[in-house]
Design an enzyme around this catalytic site. Structure first.
Site, PDB file in Angstrom:
ATOM      1  N   LYS A   7      -2.709  -0.972   6.603  1.00 45.24           N
ATOM      2  CA  LYS A   7      -3.693  -2.014   6.285  1.00 45.24           C
ATOM      3  C   LYS A   7      -4.128  -2.665   7.589  1.00 45.24           C
ATOM      4  O   LYS A   7      -3.397  -2.613   8.582  1.00 45.24           O
ATOM      5  CB  LYS A   7      -3.064  -3.063   5.351  1.00 45.24           C
ATOM      6  CG  LYS A   7      -4.060  -3.892   4.584  1.00 45.24           C
ATOM      7  CD  LYS A   7      -4.544  -3.225   3.310  1.00 45.24           C
ATOM      8  CE  LYS A   7      -5.642  -4.036   2.658  1.00 45.24           C
ATOM      9  NZ  LYS A   7      -6.000  -3.522   1.325  1.00 45.24           N
ATOM     10  N   ASN A  28     -16.306  -7.175  -5.242  1.00 47.36           N
ATOM     11  CA  ASN A  28     -16.334  -5.770  -5.651  1.00 47.36           C
ATOM     12  C   ASN A  28     -15.416  -5.494  -6.843  1.00 47.36           C
ATOM     13  O   ASN A  28     -15.842  -4.918  -7.850  1.00 47.36           O
ATOM     14  CB  ASN A  28     -15.940  -4.918  -4.430  1.00 47.36           C
ATOM     15  CG  ASN A  28     -15.752  -3.473  -4.783  1.00 47.36           C
ATOM     16  OD1 ASN A  28     -14.676  -3.051  -5.173  1.00 47.36           O
ATOM     17  ND2 ASN A  28     -16.816  -2.700  -4.678  1.00 47.36           N
ATOM     18  N   GLN A  56       0.824  -1.215   0.000  1.00 44.70           N
ATOM     19  CA  GLN A  56       0.000   0.000   0.000  1.00 44.70           C
ATOM     20  C   GLN A  56       0.862   1.271   0.000  1.00 44.70           C
ATOM     21  O   GLN A  56       0.471   2.285  -0.580  1.00 44.70           O
ATOM     22  CB  GLN A  56      -0.906  -0.025   1.245  1.00 44.70           C
ATOM     23  CG  GLN A  56      -2.097   0.903   1.172  1.00 44.70           C
ATOM     24  CD  GLN A  56      -3.252   0.338   0.361  1.00 44.70           C
ATOM     25  OE1 GLN A  56      -3.593  -0.822   0.507  1.00 44.70           O
ATOM     26  NE2 GLN A  56      -3.855   1.157  -0.484  1.00 44.70           N
ATOM     27  N   LYS A 101       1.773   1.796  -3.659  1.00 39.96           N
ATOM     28  CA  LYS A 101       0.561   2.062  -4.444  1.00 39.96           C
ATOM     29  C   LYS A 101       0.098   3.503  -4.199  1.00 39.96           C
ATOM     30  O   LYS A 101      -0.162   4.258  -5.127  1.00 39.96           O
ATOM     31  CB  LYS A 101      -0.528   1.082  -4.001  1.00 39.96           C
ATOM     32  CG  LYS A 101      -1.839   1.251  -4.724  1.00 39.96           C
ATOM     33  CD  LYS A 101      -2.900   0.351  -4.136  1.00 39.96           C
ATOM     34  CE  LYS A 101      -2.427  -1.083  -4.029  1.00 39.96           C
ATOM     35  NZ  LYS A 101      -3.489  -2.019  -3.683  1.00 39.96           N
ATOM     36  N   GLY A 156     -12.503  -0.419   2.907  1.00 43.10           N
ATOM     37  CA  GLY A 156     -12.853  -1.829   2.779  1.00 43.10           C
ATOM     38  C   GLY A 156     -11.768  -2.636   2.072  1.00 43.10           C
ATOM     39  O   GLY A 156     -10.798  -2.099   1.551  1.00 43.10           O
ATOM     40  N   ASP A 157     -11.950  -3.934   2.082  1.00 40.20           N
ATOM     41  CA  ASP A 157     -11.117  -4.891   1.330  1.00 40.20           C
ATOM     42  C   ASP A 157     -11.941  -6.174   1.314  1.00 40.20           C
ATOM     43  O   ASP A 157     -13.176  -6.114   1.466  1.00 40.20           O
ATOM     44  CB  ASP A 157      -9.746  -5.074   2.006  1.00 40.20           C
ATOM     45  CG  ASP A 157      -8.754  -5.853   1.147  1.00 40.20           C
ATOM     46  OD1 ASP A 157      -8.165  -5.269   0.234  1.00 40.20           O
ATOM     47  OD2 ASP A 157      -8.575  -7.078   1.366  1.00 40.20           O
TER      48      ASP A 157
HETATM   49  P1  NDP Z   1     -14.596  -9.106  -2.064  1.00 37.65           P
HETATM   50  O1  NDP Z   1     -14.693  -9.631  -0.686  1.00 37.65           O
HETATM   51  O2  NDP Z   1     -15.650  -8.192  -2.551  1.00 37.65           O
HETATM   52  O3  NDP Z   1     -14.473 -10.316  -3.118  1.00 37.65           O
HETATM   53  C1  NDP Z   1     -13.430 -11.227  -3.029  1.00 37.65           C
HETATM   54  C2  NDP Z   1     -13.642 -12.322  -4.083  1.00 37.65           C
HETATM   55  O4  NDP Z   1     -12.474 -13.139  -4.099  1.00 37.65           O
HETATM   56  C3  NDP Z   1     -14.807 -13.232  -3.795  1.00 37.65           C
HETATM   57  O5  NDP Z   1     -15.348 -13.700  -4.985  1.00 37.65           O
HETATM   58  C4  NDP Z   1     -14.159 -14.359  -2.989  1.00 37.65           C
HETATM   59  O6  NDP Z   1     -14.862 -15.587  -3.101  1.00 37.65           O
HETATM   60  C5  NDP Z   1     -12.798 -14.479  -3.647  1.00 37.65           C
HETATM   61  N1  NDP Z   1     -11.781 -14.891  -2.631  1.00 37.65           N
HETATM   62  C6  NDP Z   1     -11.359 -14.180  -1.558  1.00 37.65           C
HETATM   63  N2  NDP Z   1     -10.450 -14.850  -0.838  1.00 37.65           N
HETATM   64  C7  NDP Z   1     -10.304 -16.014  -1.453  1.00 37.65           C
HETATM   65  C8  NDP Z   1      -9.500 -17.160  -1.188  1.00 37.65           C
HETATM   66  N3  NDP Z   1      -8.650 -17.220  -0.157  1.00 37.65           N
HETATM   67  N4  NDP Z   1      -9.616 -18.167  -2.049  1.00 37.65           N
HETATM   68  C9  NDP Z   1     -10.425 -18.116  -3.114  1.00 37.65           C
HETATM   69  N5  NDP Z   1     -11.202 -17.062  -3.408  1.00 37.65           N
HETATM   70  C10 NDP Z   1     -11.148 -16.043  -2.601  1.00 37.65           C
HETATM   71  O7  NDP Z   1     -13.139  -8.416  -2.143  1.00 37.65           O
HETATM   72  P2  NDP Z   1     -12.622  -7.303  -3.148  1.00 37.65           P
HETATM   73  O8  NDP Z   1     -13.197  -7.533  -4.493  1.00 37.65           O
HETATM   74  O9  NDP Z   1     -12.790  -5.989  -2.493  1.00 37.65           O
HETATM   75  O10 NDP Z   1     -11.047  -7.601  -3.165  1.00 37.65           O
HETATM   76  C11 NDP Z   1     -10.465  -8.537  -4.079  1.00 37.65           C
HETATM   77  C12 NDP Z   1      -8.969  -8.289  -4.173  1.00 37.65           C
HETATM   78  O11 NDP Z   1      -8.742  -6.933  -4.607  1.00 37.65           O
HETATM   79  C13 NDP Z   1      -8.186  -8.420  -2.867  1.00 37.65           C
HETATM   80  O12 NDP Z   1      -6.886  -8.897  -3.149  1.00 37.65           O
HETATM   81  C14 NDP Z   1      -8.073  -6.987  -2.373  1.00 37.65           C
HETATM   82  O13 NDP Z   1      -6.975  -6.796  -1.513  1.00 37.65           O
HETATM   83  C15 NDP Z   1      -7.875  -6.267  -3.701  1.00 37.65           C
HETATM   84  N6  NDP Z   1      -8.186  -4.847  -3.684  1.00 37.65           N
HETATM   85  C16 NDP Z   1      -9.439  -4.412  -3.319  1.00 37.65           C
HETATM   86  C17 NDP Z   1      -9.717  -3.061  -3.351  1.00 37.65           C
HETATM   87  C18 NDP Z   1     -11.093  -2.535  -3.088  1.00 37.65           C
HETATM   88  O14 NDP Z   1     -11.314  -1.330  -3.307  1.00 37.65           O
HETATM   89  N7  NDP Z   1     -12.044  -3.344  -2.673  1.00 37.65           N
HETATM   90  C19 NDP Z   1      -8.672  -2.059  -3.641  1.00 37.65           C
HETATM   91  C20 NDP Z   1      -7.416  -2.630  -4.103  1.00 37.65           C
HETATM   92  C21 NDP Z   1      -7.202  -3.979  -4.075  1.00 37.65           C
HETATM   93  P3  NDP Z   1     -15.704 -16.106  -1.832  1.00 37.65           P
HETATM   94  O15 NDP Z   1     -16.892 -15.191  -1.749  1.00 37.65           O
HETATM   95  O16 NDP Z   1     -16.054 -17.504  -2.188  1.00 37.65           O
HETATM   96  O17 NDP Z   1     -14.787 -15.997  -0.660  1.00 37.65           O
END
Ligand code: NDP
Length: 460
Positions: A140, A255, A125, A128, A179-180
């Protein structure tokens, strides 16, 4: 998606001789924190040419300073479920670097969360946030709490208990979480309400990702996914290519994944696969995103439900991952180390031309090497997914001026910031002898800005 993602993949990367002892100290001082080791190694690997050009950074211990968080907070979160059972979770906030502004970075709620994962995310972070050019430091946090299957009441109880400790450490000018994974608008709302109650202050700028009715920013929900595709479009454009008519596979269905898919479609691409931790869906006619949004964001269901709702040629593949499909573009948007060397080989064999990371560190070092050797355009997460935190900084700006910008204006700012992020990575890669290498460019551009600020502020 395979169930064994998320494990560290330390590679035998050669480091500059002056940086190797620094990395050895990181390994020794932070035992067992494998994801953190991986993230540090990847950044140090890129910084060899910087050491040669700026030996003063070495003399002033900039690398050691960056690898050691300014503060690490670990706390207990007790809460009671609907059956009256008491649960104890562990929570973290790692305040890594405040040279450029208040600590800024998301909160993750997932059973895999531990100190090493939070430190890897906080470390990434710093760079970034630096590349965005905005006044935000790096941090974080999160907890090993698993929100899956919990009722709204249980989520609220957990968030309130979590904030009962976290509130001491955060603030508009100190540390601004967002969020994350596992933390979206619902969780941010519960945490904001609790913070307001404890402090008796309406401090809108203490959290970002808030709802639009109480200080959130337009486009924040969409920002990481949209920003990823803006970066991808610029990267393709620099190589005289476009997204038009390209087939795209995306991992995850949260997301980042869903809004990346939405922007891919807006730019003329066709998303044919999405996943979750159970498996993936393949829809050769193009994913219907309205169905996905209903399943994931309204019903909070599983991606497998798509097939019955959609019909047609859509199929569900339990336990598999999207990297085995043929596609022009791949966007890993789920979690760390979810795309390994074999997955990368499979994508290359399937004709992939570009890979852009929506998640943080989703590709293992082995996978990145495969893409590089095959001449695949590759955008690292710390640049390509910076749109989320950049729009969080825009939310902070709006909160500070008690303003609320329109959607189009905010999205135009996001697109402009992502264009600048792309260009500064490309320029740094050129200047330090690796043209077209966005990994090196992102690490170098991020390092230089934060280091200049640290140098100016003395040894603090
Ligand atoms: P969400 O919780 O909205 O979605 C995460 C998705 O990834 C879900 O479909 C989930 O499936 C899957 N997932 C999560 N962990 C695992 C795991 N260990 N194994 C398999 N599948 C997994 O998270 P986000 O979309 O917000 O975040 C996704 C990625 O993007 C992360 O790496 C986060 O750090 C990164 N990110 C997010 C930002 C944001 O603004 N939200 C900003 C920058 C980076 P399931 O529901 O089955 O767990």
């Amino acid at each position: 998606m395979a169930g064994d993602v998320g494990r560290c993949k330390l590679d035998h990367m050669s480091l500059h001789p002056s940086l190797q002892p620094i990395f050895d100290t990181v390994l020794h001082r932070n035992p067992g924190e494998s994801e953190f080791h991986q993230a540090v190694q990847e950044v140090l690997h890129s910084l060899g040419p910087v050491v040669d050009k700026h030996p003063e950074y070495l003399e002033l211990s900039m690398f050691e300073r960056l690898c050691e968080p300014e503060r690490q907070i670990i706390f207990r979160v007790p809460w009671i479920d609907e059956q009256g059972v008491v649960h104890i979770n562990r929570a973290f906030r790692v305040e890594f670097n405040s040279s450029l502004g208040p600590y800024k970075g998301g909160l993750r709620f997932h059973p895999s969360v531990n100190l090493g994962i939070v430190k890897f995310l906080g470390f990434e972070q710093i760079f970034k946030n630096s590349i965005t050019g905005l006044p935000i430091g790096g941090g974080k946090g999160g907890s090993d709490f698993d929100p899956k299957g919990r009722t709204d009441l249980e989520i609220m109880r957990f968030c309130q208990s979590f904030m009962l400790e976290l509130y001491r450490h955060i603030g508009e000018y100190r540390d601004v979480p967002a969020g994350d994974i596992g933390v979206g608008g619902r969780e941010i709302g519960y945490m904001f309400g609790q913070y307001k109650r404890i402090t008796n202050q309406y401090e809108a700028g203490v959290l970002t990702g808030k709802g639009l009715s109480y200080g959130g920013s337009m486009v924040r929900t969409e920002a990481t996914g949209y920003g990823l595709v803006y970066f991808l479009k610029d990267m393709l454009g620099a190589a005289k290519k476009t997204l038009d008519g390209r087939s795209v596979v995306i991992s995850g269905s949260g997301n980042v994944a869903v809004y990346a898919a939405e922007k891919v479609e807006a730019f003329g691409g066709r998303v044919i696969a999405l996943s979750d931790s159970g498996g993936f869906i393949h829809d050769p006619d193009g994913i219907d995103l309205e169905i996905v949004k209903q399943i994931k964001f309204v019903d909070r269901g599983r991606i497998s439900e798509y097939v019955t709702r959609r019909g047609g040629r859509a199929t569900y593949h339990e336990g598999g991952n999207v990297w085995r499909l043929e596609a022009d573009v791949a966007l890993p948007c789920a979690t760390q180390n979810e795309l390994d060397e074999d997955d990368a080989k499979s994508l290359v064999a399937g004709g992939v031309i570009a890979v852009a990371e929506g998640a943080n560190m989703p590709c293992t070092p082995g996978a990145v090497k495969v893409f590089s050797e095959a001449g695949v355009l590759f955008a690292p997460g710390k640049a390509a997914n910076a749109g989320g935190v950049a729009t969080s900084a825009l939310e902070m700006q709006q909160n500070a001026s008690r303003d609320a910008w329109h959607f189009d204006f905010t999205e135009a700012r996001l697109a402009e910031i992502m264009g600048d992020v792309h260009d500064s990575c490309a320029a740094a890669a050129d200047e330090y002898g690796s043209p077209g290498d966005y990994v090196a460019g992102a690490n170098i551009a991020g390092f230089i800005r934060v280091s200049e600020a640290m140098l100016a502020q003395g040894v603090v």
